[in-house]
Scaffold this motif. Structure first.
Motif, PDB file in Angstrom:
ATOM      1  N   GLY A 102       0.806  -1.220   0.000  1.00 35.93           N
ATOM      2  CA  GLY A 102       0.000   0.000   0.000  1.00 35.93           C
ATOM      3  C   GLY A 102       0.836   1.265   0.000  1.00 35.93           C
ATOM      4  N   ALA A 103       1.930   1.270   0.789  1.00 34.16           N
ATOM      5  CA  ALA A 103       2.786   2.449   0.863  1.00 34.16           C
ATOM      6  C   ALA A 103       3.419   2.757  -0.485  1.00 34.16           C
ATOM      7  CB  ALA A 103       3.867   2.247   1.920  1.00 34.16           C
ATOM      8  N   MET A 104       3.906   1.726  -1.161  1.00 33.62           N
ATOM      9  CA  MET A 104       4.547   1.956  -2.448  1.00 33.62           C
ATOM     10  C   MET A 104       3.530   2.171  -3.567  1.00 33.62           C
ATOM     11  SD  MET A 104       7.604   2.175  -1.599  1.00 33.62           S
ATOM     12  CE  MET A 104       8.413   2.262  -3.200  1.00 33.62           C
ATOM     13  N   ALA A 105       2.317   1.648  -3.398  1.00 31.85           N
ATOM     14  CA  ALA A 105       1.251   1.955  -4.357  1.00 31.85           C
ATOM     15  C   ALA A 105       0.920   3.444  -4.304  1.00 31.85           C
ATOM     16  CB  ALA A 105       0.011   1.119  -4.056  1.00 31.85           C
ATOM     17  N   LEU A 106       0.967   4.012  -3.103  1.00 28.90           N
ATOM     18  CA  LEU A 106       0.740   5.450  -2.961  1.00 28.90           C
ATOM     19  C   LEU A 106       1.830   6.241  -3.674  1.00 28.90           C
ATOM     20  CD1 LEU A 106      -0.808   7.815  -1.666  1.00 28.90           C
ATOM     21  CD2 LEU A 106       0.639   7.527   0.360  1.00 28.90           C
ATOM     22  N   VAL A 107       3.084   5.827  -3.527  1.00 29.38           N
ATOM     23  CA  VAL A 107       4.184   6.498  -4.226  1.00 29.38           C
ATOM     24  C   VAL A 107       4.015   6.363  -5.737  1.00 29.38           C
ATOM     25  CG1 VAL A 107       6.688   6.509  -4.620  1.00 29.38           C
ATOM     26  CG2 VAL A 107       5.786   6.198  -2.302  1.00 29.38           C
ATOM     27  N   GLY A 108       3.598   5.174  -6.193  1.00 28.32           N
ATOM     28  CA  GLY A 108       3.357   4.975  -7.617  1.00 28.32           C
ATOM     29  C   GLY A 108       2.220   5.841  -8.131  1.00 28.32           C
ATOM     30  N   PHE A 109       1.165   5.964  -7.330  1.00 30.68           N
ATOM     31  CA  PHE A 109       0.021   6.817  -7.677  1.00 30.68           C
ATOM     32  C   PHE A 109       0.487   8.268  -7.847  1.00 30.68           C
ATOM     33  CE2 PHE A 109      -3.489   9.577  -6.187  1.00 30.68           C
ATOM     34  CZ  PHE A 109      -4.479   9.226  -7.097  1.00 30.68           C
ATOM     35  N   TYR A 110       1.294   8.723  -6.901  1.00 31.78           N
ATOM     36  CA  TYR A 110       1.822  10.086  -6.969  1.00 31.78           C
ATOM     37  C   TYR A 110       2.721  10.255  -8.193  1.00 31.78           C
ATOM     38  CZ  TYR A 110       4.508  14.243  -5.799  1.00 31.78           C
ATOM     39  OH  TYR A 110       5.105  15.476  -5.847  1.00 31.78           O
ATOM     40  N   ALA A 111       3.635   9.297  -8.397  1.00 31.77           N
ATOM     41  CA  ALA A 111       4.573   9.393  -9.519  1.00 31.77           C
ATOM     42  C   ALA A 111       3.864   9.374 -10.866  1.00 31.77           C
ATOM     43  CB  ALA A 111       5.592   8.256  -9.442  1.00 31.77           C
ATOM     44  N   VAL A 233       1.079   3.218 -11.821  1.00 33.09           N
ATOM     45  CA  VAL A 233       1.702   3.864 -12.977  1.00 33.09           C
ATOM     46  C   VAL A 233       1.172   3.249 -14.271  1.00 33.09           C
ATOM     47  CG1 VAL A 233       3.882   4.378 -14.113  1.00 33.09           C
ATOM     48  CG2 VAL A 233       3.767   4.343 -11.616  1.00 33.09           C
ATOM     49  N   ILE A 234       1.156   1.913 -14.319  1.00 36.44           N
ATOM     50  CA  ILE A 234       0.668   1.218 -15.521  1.00 36.44           C
ATOM     51  C   ILE A 234      -0.843   1.418 -15.678  1.00 36.44           C
ATOM     52  CG2 ILE A 234       0.409  -1.038 -16.628  1.00 36.44           C
ATOM     53  CD1 ILE A 234       2.939  -1.905 -15.049  1.00 36.44           C
ATOM     54  N   GLY A 235      -1.568   1.259 -14.561  1.00 38.54           N
ATOM     55  CA  GLY A 235      -3.029   1.343 -14.610  1.00 38.54           C
ATOM     56  C   GLY A 235      -3.538   2.710 -15.016  1.00 38.54           C
ATOM     57  N   ILE A 236      -2.984   3.771 -14.447  1.00 35.85           N
ATOM     58  CA  ILE A 236      -3.428   5.116 -14.797  1.00 35.85           C
ATOM     59  C   ILE A 236      -3.116   5.420 -16.256  1.00 35.85           C
ATOM     60  CG2 ILE A 236      -2.955   7.578 -14.390  1.00 35.85           C
ATOM     61  CD1 ILE A 236      -2.757   6.921 -11.410  1.00 35.85           C
ATOM     62  N   GLY A 237      -1.961   4.923 -16.721  1.00 40.34           N
ATOM     63  CA  GLY A 237      -1.619   5.116 -18.131  1.00 40.34           C
ATOM     64  C   GLY A 237      -2.624   4.440 -19.054  1.00 40.34           C
ATOM     65  N   ILE A 238      -3.039   3.218 -18.710  1.00 39.91           N
ATOM     66  CA  ILE A 238      -4.000   2.487 -19.543  1.00 39.91           C
ATOM     67  C   ILE A 238      -5.373   3.142 -19.503  1.00 39.91           C
ATOM     68  CG2 ILE A 238      -5.256   0.305 -19.777  1.00 39.91           C
ATOM     69  CD1 ILE A 238      -2.716  -1.118 -18.796  1.00 39.91           C
ATOM     70  N   VAL A 239      -5.853   3.448 -18.282  1.00 41.93           N
ATOM     71  CA  VAL A 239      -7.190   4.042 -18.147  1.00 41.93           C
ATOM     72  C   VAL A 239      -7.248   5.403 -18.818  1.00 41.93           C
ATOM     73  CG1 VAL A 239      -8.919   4.872 -16.495  1.00 41.93           C
ATOM     74  CG2 VAL A 239      -7.662   2.761 -16.022  1.00 41.93           C
ATOM     75  N   SER A 240      -6.153   6.163 -18.771  1.00 35.39           N
ATOM     76  CA  SER A 240      -6.129   7.505 -19.367  1.00 35.39           C
ATOM     77  C   SER A 240      -6.280   7.470 -20.880  1.00 35.39           C
ATOM     78  CB  SER A 240      -4.831   8.230 -19.002  1.00 35.39           C
ATOM     79  OG  SER A 240      -4.764   8.459 -17.614  1.00 35.39           O
ATOM     80  N   THR A 241      -5.931   6.339 -21.506  1.00 37.61           N
ATOM     81  CA  THR A 241      -6.081   6.252 -22.963  1.00 37.61           C
ATOM     82  C   THR A 241      -7.542   6.055 -23.378  1.00 37.61           C
ATOM     83  OG1 THR A 241      -5.696   3.858 -22.943  1.00 37.61           O
ATOM     84  CG2 THR A 241      -3.776   5.274 -23.215  1.00 37.61           C
ATOM     85  N   TYR A 242      -8.374   5.593 -22.448  1.00 36.35           N
ATOM     86  CA  TYR A 242      -9.786   5.351 -22.754  1.00 36.35           C
ATOM     87  C   TYR A 242     -10.718   6.321 -22.042  1.00 36.35           C
ATOM     88  CZ  TYR A 242      -7.855   0.958 -24.458  1.00 36.35           C
ATOM     89  OH  TYR A 242      -7.111   0.008 -25.129  1.00 36.35           O
ATOM     90  N   ALA A 243     -10.217   7.053 -21.060  1.00 39.42           N
ATOM     91  CA  ALA A 243     -11.034   8.015 -20.322  1.00 39.42           C
ATOM     92  C   ALA A 243     -10.178   9.248 -20.038  1.00 39.42           C
ATOM     93  CB  ALA A 243     -11.538   7.388 -19.019  1.00 39.42           C
ATOM     94  N   SER A 244     -10.759  10.220 -19.381  1.00 36.98           N
ATOM     95  CA  SER A 244     -10.014  11.439 -19.060  1.00 36.98           C
ATOM     96  C   SER A 244      -8.998  11.164 -17.962  1.00 36.98           C
ATOM     97  CB  SER A 244     -10.976  12.540 -18.604  1.00 36.98           C
ATOM     98  OG  SER A 244     -11.529  12.210 -17.336  1.00 36.98           O
ATOM     99  N   PRO A 245      -7.916  11.956 -17.908  1.00 36.91           N
ATOM    100  CA  PRO A 245      -6.922  11.767 -16.845  1.00 36.91           C
ATOM    101  C   PRO A 245      -7.516  11.893 -15.446  1.00 36.91           C
ATOM    102  CG  PRO A 245      -6.047  13.172 -18.581  1.00 36.91           C
ATOM    103  CD  PRO A 245      -7.497  12.979 -18.889  1.00 36.91           C
ATOM    104  N   CYS A 254      -9.836   5.902  -5.559  1.00 41.74           N
ATOM    105  CA  CYS A 254     -10.859   5.108  -4.861  1.00 41.74           C
ATOM    106  C   CYS A 254     -10.319   3.730  -4.492  1.00 41.74           C
ATOM    107  CB  CYS A 254     -12.108   4.972  -5.735  1.00 41.74           C
ATOM    108  SG  CYS A 254     -13.035   6.506  -5.932  1.00 41.74           S
ATOM    109  N   VAL A 255      -9.525   3.129  -5.384  1.00 34.68           N
ATOM    110  CA  VAL A 255      -8.942   1.818  -5.095  1.00 34.68           C
ATOM    111  C   VAL A 255      -8.010   1.902  -3.891  1.00 34.68           C
ATOM    112  CG1 VAL A 255      -7.373   0.034  -5.964  1.00 34.68           C
ATOM    113  CG2 VAL A 255      -9.154   0.964  -7.456  1.00 34.68           C
TER     114      VAL A 255
END
Length: 273
Positions: A102-111, A233-245, A254-255
C-alpha cells in the motif's frame, strides 16, 4: 545491513536502509531535472553522471565487509532469484507485506500523476521544478523515517494506512483545482505515509525473518512493495487512454482508499495475537 550492524539492531538497519533508499531517489530526480533543464545533452548527460556515480558505489560495495563466513567465489554464485517465506512466519508476514504494498502503491500513484498535473493543470514544463517536487517527496520520506524511528512498527504501519486517504485526496484535489499549494501539501503527506509504511513493514520483516533465510524473506517483501509501486503507474496510463486523466486518477484514488480502509484488519488481527 542488519548483519553488519553490531547487536543485530533490526530497527536501526531498517531506518538506514529505507532512508538512504529515498535519499537516492530524491537526489536522482533533482539532479536529473537540473541537468535536463539547464545543461547541454538533456537526454545523455544525466546517464553519464549516473554511470560515474555507479562506479563510485561499485568501489564502496567491493570494499564492504562480507557477512558470510565462507562466501565462496563468483563461480559459485547463483543468479537464480531466491524468494520464499517460511511457513512458520507466513501469518506474521502478511501484515507488513500488505502495508508495504500500500505504501509503495501510494508512491506509484503520486509518480503517475505528478508530471501530468504539473504540465497539464499547472502549466509548469520546467524539468528542474518537476525534479524538485519529487525531491520533496523523497526528502520528506527520508526525514520522516529518521524522526519517527522510535514509533513501534505496528503503529507505524497503521498510521501509514490512515494517511493514505488524505494523501490521495490532496493529490486529486491538486489536479482538479490546479493548485500548486495543494500539490506541495500532497507531496509532503504522501512522503510521511510512505515513510511509515515502508519502514514499519521492513522492520517487522527483518525481525521475523530467520537469519539463514533473511535475504529470501526481505526479497519477497520488496517484490510486494514494487508490484504495488508499478500497478498505479501502468493502470493510470492504460485508463487515461480510454477516459479522461481525472477519471483515471479518481478511479485509482478510490482503489487506494478502499485498500487503506480494509488493510488495517491484517495489522489489527496480527497485533491481537
Amino acid at each position: 545491513m542488519a548483519e553488519l550492524l553490531p547487536g543485530a539492531d533490526k530497527s536501526r538497519a531498517s531506518v538506514i536502509a529505507t532512508s538512504t533508499n529515498f535519499l537516492g531517489l530524491g537526489f536522482g530526480a533533482l539532479i536529473s531535472g537540473l541537468l535536463a533543464e539547464y545543461e547541454p545533452w538533456p537526454l545523455r548527460l544525466i546517464f553519464i553522471v549516473y554511470l560515474a556515480a555507479l562506479l563510485v558505489v561499485t568501489v564502496l560495495v567491493w570494499r564492504t565487509r562480507e557477512t558470510m563466513a565462507k562466501p565462496g567465489g563468483l563461480r559459485r554464485l547463483s543468479l537464480r532469484p531466491q524468494l520464499s517465506v517460511p511457513e512458520e512466519i507466513r501469518a506474521r508476514f502478511v501484515a507488513p507485506a500488505v502495508t508495504g504494498f500500500g505504501a509503495m502503491a501510494l508512491v506509484g500513484f503520486y509518480a503517475a500523476l505528478a508530471p501530468s498535473i504539473l504540465a497539464q493543470q499547472l502549466h509548469v514544463t520546467n524539468h528542474a521544478v518537476a525534479g524538485a517536487l519529487f525531491f520533496e517527496l523523497a526528502i520528506v520520506t527520508a526525514i520522516s523515517i529518521v524522526v519517527l524511528m522510535h514509533m513501534k512498527s505496528n503503529k507505524a504501519m497503521l498510521a501509514a494506512l490512515a494517511l493514505m486517504i488524505p494523501s490521495v485526496s490532496l493529490v486529486v484535489a491538486a489536479q482538479i483545482l490546479a493548485s500548486m499549494a495543494l500539490m506541495v501539501a500532497a507531496t509532503a503527506c504522501c512522503g510521511v505515509a510512505a515513510a511509515l509504511g515502508y519502514r514499519g513493514g521492513l522492520q517487522v520483516v527483518n525481525e521475523i525473518a530467520p537469519k539463514a533465510r533473511r535475504a529470501e524473506v526481505v526479497s519477497s517483501f520488496f517484490i510486494c512493495c514494487f508490484v504495488g509501486n508499478a500497478l498505479p503507474v501502468i493502470g493510470i496510463g492504460i485508463v487515461s487512454t480510454y477516459a479522461s486523466p481525472i477519471a483515471a486518477s479518481l478511479a485509482f484514488a478510490c482503489v487506494i482508499v478502499a485498500f487503506a480502509l480494509v488493510a488495517p484488519a491484517f495489522e489489527l488481527k496480527q497485533h491481537g495475537r
